[in-house]
Design an enzyme around this catalytic site. Structure first.
Site, PDB file in Angstrom:
ATOM      1  N   HIS A 448       0.807  -1.219   0.000  1.00 29.15           N
ATOM      2  CA  HIS A 448       0.000   0.000   0.000  1.00 29.15           C
ATOM      3  C   HIS A 448       0.845   1.277   0.000  1.00 29.15           C
ATOM      4  CE1 HIS A 448      -3.151  -2.689   2.197  1.00 29.15           C
ATOM      5  NE2 HIS A 448      -3.191  -2.871   0.885  1.00 29.15           N
TER       6      HIS A 448
HETATM    7  C1  LIG Z   1       0.217  -7.509  -4.765  1.00 27.99           C
HETATM    8  C2  LIG Z   1      -0.709  -6.386  -4.381  1.00 27.99           C
HETATM    9  C3  LIG Z   1      -1.784  -6.656  -3.542  1.00 27.99           C
HETATM   10  C4  LIG Z   1      -2.635  -5.620  -3.162  1.00 27.99           C
HETATM   11  N1  LIG Z   1      -3.787  -5.927  -2.499  1.00 27.99           N
HETATM   12  C5  LIG Z   1      -4.704  -4.960  -2.291  1.00 27.99           C
HETATM   13  C6  LIG Z   1      -6.009  -5.296  -1.820  1.00 27.99           C
HETATM   14  O1  LIG Z   1      -6.361  -6.469  -1.661  1.00 27.99           O
HETATM   15  N2  LIG Z   1      -6.874  -4.279  -1.582  1.00 27.99           N
HETATM   16  C7  LIG Z   1      -6.530  -2.974  -1.775  1.00 27.99           C
HETATM   17  O2  LIG Z   1      -7.346  -2.092  -1.478  1.00 27.99           O
HETATM   18  N3  LIG Z   1      -5.321  -2.635  -2.270  1.00 27.99           N
HETATM   19  C8  LIG Z   1      -4.434  -3.595  -2.575  1.00 27.99           C
HETATM   20  N4  LIG Z   1      -3.241  -3.278  -3.174  1.00 27.99           N
HETATM   21  C9  LIG Z   1      -2.944  -1.847  -3.406  1.00 27.99           C
HETATM   22  C10 LIG Z   1      -3.818  -1.178  -4.475  1.00 27.99           C
HETATM   23  O3  LIG Z   1      -4.123  -2.081  -5.502  1.00 27.99           O
HETATM   24  C11 LIG Z   1      -3.117   0.084  -4.980  1.00 27.99           C
HETATM   25  O4  LIG Z   1      -2.916   0.980  -3.898  1.00 27.99           O
HETATM   26  C12 LIG Z   1      -3.908   0.828  -6.061  1.00 27.99           C
HETATM   27  O5  LIG Z   1      -4.289  -0.041  -7.090  1.00 27.99           O
HETATM   28  C13 LIG Z   1      -3.068   1.978  -6.605  1.00 27.99           C
HETATM   29  O6  LIG Z   1      -3.751   2.598  -7.664  1.00 27.99           O
HETATM   30  P1  LIG Z   1      -3.048   3.698  -8.563  1.00 27.99           P
HETATM   31  O7  LIG Z   1      -4.043   4.183  -9.528  1.00 27.99           O
HETATM   32  O8  LIG Z   1      -2.376   4.690  -7.682  1.00 27.99           O
HETATM   33  O9  LIG Z   1      -1.835   2.969  -9.297  1.00 27.99           O
HETATM   34  P2  LIG Z   1      -1.761   1.639 -10.178  1.00 27.99           P
HETATM   35  O10 LIG Z   1      -2.996   0.832 -10.059  1.00 27.99           O
HETATM   36  O11 LIG Z   1      -0.456   1.018  -9.841  1.00 27.99           O
HETATM   37  O12 LIG Z   1      -1.729   2.197 -11.666  1.00 27.99           O
HETATM   38  C14 LIG Z   1      -0.603   2.769 -12.259  1.00 27.99           C
HETATM   39  C15 LIG Z   1      -0.600   2.343 -13.728  1.00 27.99           C
HETATM   40  O13 LIG Z   1       0.354   3.141 -14.413  1.00 27.99           O
HETATM   41  C16 LIG Z   1       1.135   2.299 -15.245  1.00 27.99           C
HETATM   42  N5  LIG Z   1       2.410   2.988 -15.410  1.00 27.99           N
HETATM   43  C17 LIG Z   1       3.379   3.190 -14.484  1.00 27.99           C
HETATM   44  N6  LIG Z   1       4.388   3.889 -15.007  1.00 27.99           N
HETATM   45  C18 LIG Z   1       4.047   4.135 -16.300  1.00 27.99           C
HETATM   46  C19 LIG Z   1       4.689   4.825 -17.349  1.00 27.99           C
HETATM   47  N7  LIG Z   1       5.878   5.405 -17.194  1.00 27.99           N
HETATM   48  N8  LIG Z   1       4.062   4.885 -18.546  1.00 27.99           N
HETATM   49  C20 LIG Z   1       2.841   4.305 -18.732  1.00 27.99           C
HETATM   50  N9  LIG Z   1       2.195   3.634 -17.762  1.00 27.99           N
HETATM   51  C21 LIG Z   1       2.795   3.562 -16.554  1.00 27.99           C
HETATM   52  C22 LIG Z   1       1.202   0.992 -14.497  1.00 27.99           C
HETATM   53  O14 LIG Z   1       1.549  -0.077 -15.337  1.00 27.99           O
HETATM   54  C23 LIG Z   1      -0.197   0.895 -13.933  1.00 27.99           C
HETATM   55  O15 LIG Z   1      -1.080   0.281 -14.841  1.00 27.99           O
HETATM   56  C24 LIG Z   1      -2.371  -4.276  -3.584  1.00 27.99           C
HETATM   57  C25 LIG Z   1      -1.299  -4.026  -4.437  1.00 27.99           C
HETATM   58  C26 LIG Z   1      -0.478  -5.064  -4.839  1.00 27.99           C
HETATM   59  C27 LIG Z   1       0.661  -4.776  -5.779  1.00 27.99           C
END
Ligand SMILES: Cc1cc2nc3c(=O)[nH]c(=O)nc-3n(C[C@H](O)[C@H](O)[C@H](O)COP(=O)(O)OP(=O)(O)OC[C@H]3O[C@@H](n4cnc5c(N)ncnc54)[C@H](O)[C@@H]3O)c2cc1C
Length: 510
Positions: A448
């Site tokens: 997280h």
């Molecule tokens: C193994 C794991 C288990 C988890 N379990 C849970 C759970 O059960 N429940 C929960 O609430 N949370 C959980 N989390 C955490 C939660 O999923 C994340 O906090 C949340 O999804 C973050 O969302 P975001 O939009 O910030 O980023 P992300 O969902 O990480 O999205 C970022 C996106 O940007 C893309 N990206 C990155 N850099 C670039 C670039 N330079 N160019 C183009 N694209 C790029 C990535 O590929 C990704 O698709 C877990 C995370 C992981 C990894």
């Protein structure tokens, strides 16, 4: 260099939890052209769809596979920090637990200078997102894009965890996203008909047939295109070629807690001293970019051997949890142990574990005081950044973790597990100094990480309360990096909420 000829109104970078929402919402208006760039590929692998298989994705092609810098307070161990690299981002990789957070999390954001982000402000947004299939409640939403339900046919071990919590005096929660969060209960899940139901399913796929939405996969954004202090587009790599795409209205960075500060830094937006050390021309001296990294430290190593065959994992293999206070004076929960239906131990401890017979009770600290950083190792966008998660740097976090371990061991030893428990494998009854050593060897990520581009109006804030990057026109950030402080629960639902709020701000602006 190849330039994409057509222009877009909006470019969204990163098709993760927040980015899919932003792209889907903005493209609802057929008059605007939206480009969504994703560094990874499709999310159609069977291990992505199977909700029990999330640990098998570690280090594979759908994980960015980041490693941490040596953990200074944990014997310089190096940890793995998985991040989803595909459509859906981490929601395609995660354990599918659905937790909105404690009302004080959001009220604290509002008090810290972010009007519009209090619990009362964000509750309607959470309800709008949800398609809740549990007991009816005025606090829950129905008919929204994301299918959410209680676990179907939970593991008997997960039920024992709830019974154990009850036996040590914790209230049992009918719904962990209901009126009260302090207590023990089952997670809610984003699993539909036995399959992961991610933000890519709920938001992106229904939008894909829109002619005004272009989605490019394996398109990794390296830097922003700037005209003075205005962001005019992005530069990205796809199939070994470099492209530029232009946005007449706005670029929205949703590349996540590592990806977003990385792109800002590579673009000259960040702490001047760091940029200059890599020879990157300074566009804006924003001191907070990549600072304030927070994560929930989770112990991987509090294990029990099962007396008989270990029941196979149900749903996501981690169905029950609890929130409690390590100190009764606190205004909200600061510890969130989770029950894991298989052996979960750090590499340093794994050799002591009879893997196929163990279940795990994982203590974790969810209001950590320790802070880390994301910095560039080089101006070369193909090199990994330096991610210093800095777990347990503050004594307060060690103290809270000790309280969490004590509670977990009490629950693990309770009669609720009598039928299953052959023995406690680790840590056993250790002295306080030995227990602290165990904790520093067992600590890992709860997955997280947040807050590397925090929202607010102090000099260390990167975006304002409408998610606009300070001092830059045409650029917002919408992902977990903007959280001023990590919420005291799992971070996916709040990240999706941030995506919804970002889309509202952009649309209001037009
Ligand atoms: C193994 C794991 C288990 C988890 N379990 C849970 C759970 O059960 N429940 C929960 O609430 N949370 C959980 N989390 C955490 C939660 O999923 C994340 O906090 C949340 O999804 C973050 O969302 P975001 O939009 O910030 O980023 P992300 O969902 O990480 O999205 C970022 C996106 O940007 C893309 N990206 C990155 N850099 C670039 C670039 N330079 N160019 C183009 N694209 C790029 C990535 O590929 C990704 O698709 C877990 C995370 C992981 C990894």
């Amino acid at each position: 260099m190849t330039t994409i000829q057509q222009n877009f109104d909006f470019i969204v970078v990163g098709a993760g939890s927040a980015g899919c929402v932003v792209a889907a919402r903005l493209s609802e208006d057929s008059r605007v052209r939206v480009l969504l760039l994703e560094g990874g590929g499709q999310d159609d692998h069977p291990d992505v769809k199977d909700p029990t298989k999330w640990p098998t994705l570690f280090y594979g092609a759908m994980d960015w596979g980041w490693k941490t810098a040596p953990l200074r307070s944990c014997f310089n161990r190096i940890d793995h920090l998985p991040r989803g690299k595909m459509l859906g981002g981490c929601h395609s990789h995660n354990a599918n637990a659905w937790v909105r957070g404690h009302h004080t999390d959001f009220d604290n954001w509002a008090y810290s200078g972010c009007p519009g982000w209090s619990w009362n402000d964000v509750l309607p947004v959470f309800k709008k997102i949800e398609d809740w299939h549990g007991p009816a409640s005025e606090l829950r939403g129905t008919g929204g894009p994301i299918y959410v339900s209680p676990p179907v046919d939970p593991n008997p071990l997960a039920a024992s965890f709830i019974e154990a919590g009850c036996s040590v005096g914790l209230p049992v929660l009918e719904d962990i996203n209901g009126p009260e969060m302090l207590g023990v209960g089952y997670f809610n899940f984003t699993v539909k008909d036995g399959k992961r139901f991610s933000v890519a399913d709920g938001y992106l796929r229904p939008a894909l047939q829109r002619p005004n939405l272009t989605v490019l996969t394996f398109a990794e954004t390296d830097r922003l295109l700037m005209d003075g202090n205005r962001c005019t587009g992005v530069e990205y790599r796809q199939n070994g070629q470099v492209f530029q795409a232009h946005a007449s209205s706005e670029v929205i960075l949703s590349a996540g807690v590592i990806g977003t500060p990385r792109i800002l830094l590579l673009s000259g937006i960040g702490p001047e001293v760091d940029l200059k050390s890599h020879g990157i021309p300074v566009v804006a001296n924003l001191k907070g970019v990549g600072r304030n990294l927070q994560d929930h430290p989770l112990l991987a190593g509090l294990l029990y051997e099962c007396s008989g065959p270990l029941p196979p994992p149900h749903n996501n293999g981690a169905e029950s949890t609890l929130w409690w206070k390590s100190d009764s004076q606190l205004i909200g929960p600061d510890i969130q142990p989770v029950f894991i239906e298989f052996a979960f131990a750090t590499p340093e401890l794994a050799s002591r574990v009879p893997h196929h017979r163990c279940y795990t009770i994982s203590p974790s600290v969810v209001r950590p005081q320790s802070r880390g950083t994301v910095k560039l190792a080089s101006a070369n966008p193909e090199l990994a950044p330096i991610i210093d998660v800095n777990y347990l740097a503050c004594d307060a976090d060690v103290k809270a973790m000790l309280a969490a371990v004590e509670l977990c061991r009490e629950m693990g030893a309770s009669d609720a597990f009598k039928e299953y428990r052959a023995r406690e494998v680790m840590p056993g009854p250790l002295s306080r100094p030995d227990m602290i050593t165990f904790i520093r060897n067992a600590v890992s990520t709860y997955f997280h990480p947040t807050s590397t581009c925090k929202m607010g109006h102090t000099p260390m804030c990167v975006v304002d309360h409408e998610l606009k990057v300070h001092g830059i026109d045409g650029l917002r950030v919408a992902d977990a990096s903007i959280m001023p402080n990590v919420t005291s629960g799992n971070t996916n639902a709040p990240s999706i909420m941030i995506g919804e709020k970002a889309a509202e701000f952009v649309l209001k602006n037009r």
